[in-house]
Design a protein around this motif. Structure first.
Motif, mmCIF file in Angstrom:
data_model
loop_
_atom_site.group_PDB
_atom_site.id
_atom_site.type_symbol
_atom_site.label_atom_id
_atom_site.label_comp_id
_atom_site.label_asym_id
_atom_site.label_seq_id
_atom_site.Cartn_x
_atom_site.Cartn_y
_atom_site.Cartn_z
ATOM 1 N N GLU A 401 0.825 -1.214 0.000
ATOM 2 C CA GLU A 401 0.000 0.000 0.000
ATOM 3 C C GLU A 401 0.856 1.258 0.000
ATOM 4 O O GLU A 401 0.563 2.229 -0.716
ATOM 5 N N LYS A 402 1.945 1.239 0.772
ATOM 6 C CA LYS A 402 2.819 2.416 0.842
ATOM 7 C C LYS A 402 3.535 2.641 -0.489
ATOM 8 O O LYS A 402 3.680 3.784 -0.943
ATOM 9 N N LEU A 403 3.946 1.555 -1.135
ATOM 10 C CA LEU A 403 4.608 1.690 -2.439
ATOM 11 C C LEU A 403 3.646 2.245 -3.484
ATOM 12 O O LEU A 403 4.049 3.047 -4.349
ATOM 13 N N CYS A 404 2.394 1.863 -3.396
ATOM 14 C CA CYS A 404 1.388 2.439 -4.291
ATOM 15 C C CYS A 404 1.212 3.926 -4.029
ATOM 16 O O CYS A 404 1.009 4.727 -4.961
ATOM 17 N N SER A 405 1.305 4.323 -2.762
ATOM 18 C CA SER A 405 1.212 5.747 -2.409
ATOM 19 C C SER A 405 2.362 6.528 -3.020
ATOM 20 O O SER A 405 2.188 7.672 -3.466
ATOM 21 N N VAL A 406 3.551 5.917 -3.038
ATOM 22 C CA VAL A 406 4.710 6.569 -3.645
ATOM 23 C C VAL A 406 4.438 6.861 -5.121
ATOM 24 O O VAL A 406 4.798 7.915 -5.645
ATOM 25 N N GLU A 417 10.673 4.772 -9.655
ATOM 26 C CA GLU A 417 11.171 3.593 -10.364
ATOM 27 C C GLU A 417 11.558 2.488 -9.381
ATOM 28 O O GLU A 417 11.350 1.302 -9.649
ATOM 29 N N LYS A 418 12.110 2.877 -8.238
ATOM 30 C CA LYS A 418 12.440 1.878 -7.210
ATOM 31 C C LYS A 418 11.177 1.200 -6.696
ATOM 32 O O LYS A 418 11.142 -0.020 -6.507
ATOM 33 N N ALA A 419 10.140 2.003 -6.459
ATOM 34 C CA ALA A 419 8.875 1.447 -5.968
ATOM 35 C C ALA A 419 8.270 0.498 -6.999
ATOM 36 O O ALA A 419 7.782 -0.587 -6.666
ATOM 37 N N LYS A 420 8.308 0.913 -8.280
ATOM 38 C CA LYS A 420 7.774 0.057 -9.349
ATOM 39 C C LYS A 420 8.546 -1.256 -9.445
ATOM 40 O O LYS A 420 7.962 -2.325 -9.669
ATOM 41 N N GLU A 421 9.855 -1.170 -9.283
ATOM 42 C CA GLU A 421 10.680 -2.373 -9.382
ATOM 43 C C GLU A 421 10.288 -3.398 -8.324
ATOM 44 O O GLU A 421 10.210 -4.604 -8.606
ATOM 45 N N ILE A 422 10.039 -2.926 -7.108
ATOM 46 C CA ILE A 422 9.636 -3.841 -6.029
ATOM 47 C C ILE A 422 8.265 -4.445 -6.329
ATOM 48 O O ILE A 422 8.053 -5.654 -6.179
ATOM 49 N N LEU A 423 7.332 -3.615 -6.786
ATOM 50 C CA LEU A 423 5.976 -4.094 -7.057
ATOM 51 C C LEU A 423 5.959 -5.073 -8.236
ATOM 52 O O LEU A 423 5.208 -6.062 -8.220
ATOM 53 N N ARG A 424 6.753 -4.796 -9.251
ATOM 54 C CA ARG A 424 6.809 -5.713 -10.402
ATOM 55 C C ARG A 424 7.439 -7.054 -10.024
ATOM 56 O O ARG A 424 7.056 -8.105 -10.552
ATOM 57 N N GLU A 425 8.404 -7.014 -9.116
ATOM 58 C CA GLU A 425 9.153 -8.211 -8.733
ATOM 59 C C GLU A 425 8.220 -9.327 -8.268
ATOM 60 O O GLU A 425 8.444 -10.517 -8.558
ATOM 61 N N PHE A 427 4.624 -9.167 -8.558
ATOM 62 C CA PHE A 427 3.259 -8.820 -8.992
ATOM 63 C C PHE A 427 2.321 -10.034 -8.959
ATOM 64 O O PHE A 427 1.181 -9.960 -8.472
ATOM 65 N N ASP A 428 2.788 -11.165 -9.457
ATOM 66 C CA ASP A 428 1.933 -12.363 -9.497
ATOM 67 C C ASP A 428 1.557 -12.834 -8.094
ATOM 68 O O ASP A 428 0.452 -13.363 -7.884
ATOM 69 N N GLU A 429 2.485 -12.647 -7.140
ATOM 70 C CA GLU A 429 2.192 -13.052 -5.755
ATOM 71 C C GLU A 429 1.220 -12.073 -5.094
ATOM 72 O O GLU A 429 0.338 -12.472 -4.325
ATOM 73 N N TRP A 430 1.381 -10.759 -5.383
ATOM 74 C CA TRP A 430 0.484 -9.769 -4.766
ATOM 75 C C TRP A 430 -0.969 -10.079 -5.132
ATOM 76 O O TRP A 430 -1.880 -9.907 -4.327
ATOM 77 N N LYS A 431 -1.204 -10.521 -6.377
ATOM 78 C CA LYS A 431 -2.573 -10.731 -6.862
ATOM 79 C C LYS A 431 -3.326 -11.792 -6.066
ATOM 80 O O LYS A 431 -4.561 -11.830 -6.078
ATOM 81 N N ARG A 432 -2.601 -12.661 -5.375
ATOM 82 C CA ARG A 432 -3.247 -13.734 -4.624
ATOM 83 C C ARG A 432 -3.891 -13.258 -3.332
ATOM 84 O O ARG A 432 -4.689 -13.976 -2.723
ATOM 85 N N LEU A 441 -3.225 -1.482 -8.821
ATOM 86 C CA LEU A 441 -1.806 -1.823 -8.919
ATOM 87 C C LEU A 441 -1.384 -1.933 -10.378
ATOM 88 O O LEU A 441 -0.316 -1.429 -10.766
ATOM 89 N N THR A 442 -2.208 -2.568 -11.180
ATOM 90 C CA THR A 442 -1.911 -2.700 -12.612
ATOM 91 C C THR A 442 -1.833 -1.344 -13.282
ATOM 92 O O THR A 442 -0.921 -1.073 -14.092
ATOM 93 N N LYS A 443 -2.771 -0.466 -12.940
ATOM 94 C CA LYS A 443 -2.803 0.876 -13.528
ATOM 95 C C LYS A 443 -1.567 1.675 -13.141
ATOM 96 O O LYS A 443 -0.952 2.365 -13.971
#
Length: 447
Positions: A401-406, A417-425, A427-432, A441-443
């Motif tokens: 949630e905090k990374l999305c706020s960034v 870009e750092k925040a995106k890198e962590i979220l992309r790393e 992404f498939d696990e977050w969706k669960r 998150l996708t947007k």
């Protein structure tokens, strides 16, 4: 003069232009304006110009006692004593450089002789407490060099001579804290005397909490401008004691709940010592300790030593219990980001129940520098640590949630870009996880 009759008219030229109170020690500056000594000295320590004429006025500029005006004020006070006006005593002459140089001679003498040590140290401390001008003059006269040599003598001889040197050591460390060590002298002192680091290590082994704070600040002052190889080769003993100091700070949390800390923070019988703000001394000690740890963690071999000494856990505990200081958080996160460059450091970070949580909390909370370091830590954990544990904890403590706020706020491109890198790393696990807003998150990741 709180009870002066309201009908009494005080001549305007008796009043200090700064404090607007009757002058007790009128002095005339080179600008030609007369002020009360205490007021103008305090003013010049902050603003190097005449308050009235705006003429440049260095801190060390001459302040000539206005004896005629002082006598007029004293005479006026005597005449109006029946109206509640108290007489102003004749001020004692301020210390000149000659006084300080004379005390330095005594100080250098008692490095090898036992006579006059206590009196000289007390006189020097009184001079140092009276203002920045005195402290600067003391540095010019070499007080810090003599004191450091005396500290070395005290620590190396204390075991042989018993505890009678302990008082001298306390006074010397306190005085060094007051006057500081000029950066241009620090490197030369360390090169000339290889026993300095040894003696400071011995002090750090002692139980006196305040002396540890003084010593860590002194250690930082001495090494702040030194060659990098000196800092790189700090002994594990020094690093261990610095981490131990931070542990004591966490335990005490400035509530004096630690008996060993409480005992060292009791008011001293010395009136000069009672003027020192002990909480400020400890804050400076914490800042100096973190600066040392940050610098020493630049080298990979030191990172391993620090992790083995429990630095990661202590730094997390410190941030949890000692938050609120911007500089402290920036230094602390900077050190953690370096320690997380090694596998053991990341393992210790994950093993601490509050590690990811407190780092996440500091994002968007302190400063851009703190954000950068916090995101670096989260990025390292995300990339190189066991995936399942990291993913689950980041969801639980609100990291996603905090990374999305960034990504939603007006933030620097590099940090986004750092925040995106962590979220992309992951992404498939977050969706669960049902608590994750996948469309949002996708947007954000596609923007």
């Amino acid at each position: 003069m709180d009870h002066v009759d309201e009908g009494i008219e005080i001549p305007n030229y008796f009043l200090c232009p700064i404090s607007l109170e009757i002058m007790k020690d009128p002095v005339t500056a080179v600008s030609g304006i007369t002020y009360d000594r205490q007021s103008i000295v305090q003013w010049l320590e902050k603003v190097p110009s005449c308050p009235v004429t705006k003429q440049p006025l260095p801190l060390d500029s001459d302040l000539t006692p206005n004896h005629t005006l002082r006598r007029l004020i004293q005479h006026w006070c005597d005449e109006n004593a029946t109206h509640g006006v108290a007489r102003i005593p004749t001020p004692r002459a301020p210390p000149r450089k000659l006084n300080i140089v004379e005390e330095i001679k005594n100080l250098k003498k008692f490095v090898v002789e036992d006579s006059g040590r206590e009196d000289t140290l007390k006189k020097l401390e009184v001079l140092a407490m009276e203002g920045e001008t005195n402290r600067r003059m003391m540095c010019e006269a070499g007080v810090h060099r003599s004191l450091i040599l005396f500290v070395v003598k005290c620590t190396l001889e204390e075991e042989e001579e018993g505890q009678h040197l302990k008082g001298y050591l306390d006074e010397s460390l306190r005085l060094l804290h007051l006057i500081g060590v000029p950066l241009n002298d620090a490197r030369a002192l360390l090169i000339k005397n290889d026993q300095i680091l040894e003696s400071l290590t011995l002090i750090l082994h002692q139980q006196d909490f305040i002396n540890k704070a003084y010593t860590i600040v002194l250690l930082r002052n001495l090494t702040g401008n030194a060659s990098s190889h000196i800092v790189e080769r700090f002994s594990a003993e020094i690093l261990k004691e610095i981490i131990g100091f931070l542990k004591d700070v966490v335990i005490s949390s400035f509530n004096l709940t630690n008996p060993s800390v409480s005992a060292t923070l009791q008011p001293s019988s010395s009136s000069v010592r009672s003027k020192l703000d002990r909480s400020l001394v400890i804050k400076r000690g914490v800042t100096a300790a973190l600066m040392i740890l940050l610098e020493t963690s630049s080298w990979s071999q030191n990172r391993t030593i620090l992790v083995d000494l429990g630095a990661v856990s202590q730094l997390i505990d410190l941030e949890i219990s000692y938050s609120g200081e911007k500089r402290t958080t920036e230094l602390l996160l900077g050190t953690l980001s370096r320690l997380c460059c090694c596998a053991n450091g990341r393992a210790e970070m994950l093993a601490h129940g509050g590690g990811i949580a407190i780092v996440t909390k500091r994002v968007l909370w302190v400063s851009t520098a703190a954000d950068d370091r916090a995101l670096s830590i989260l990025n390292l954990l995300s990339k190189f640590s066991p995936e399942n544990k990291v993913v689950e904890e980041m969801v639980c403590v609100g990291t996603v949630e905090k990374l999305c706020s960034v990504l939603r706020v007006d933030f620097g491109l590099n940090l986004k870009e750092k925040a995106k890198e962590i979220l992309r790393e992951h992404f498939d696990e977050w969706k669960r996880f049902p608590c994750i807003d996948v469309p949002l998150l996708t947007k954000l990741l596609s923007s």
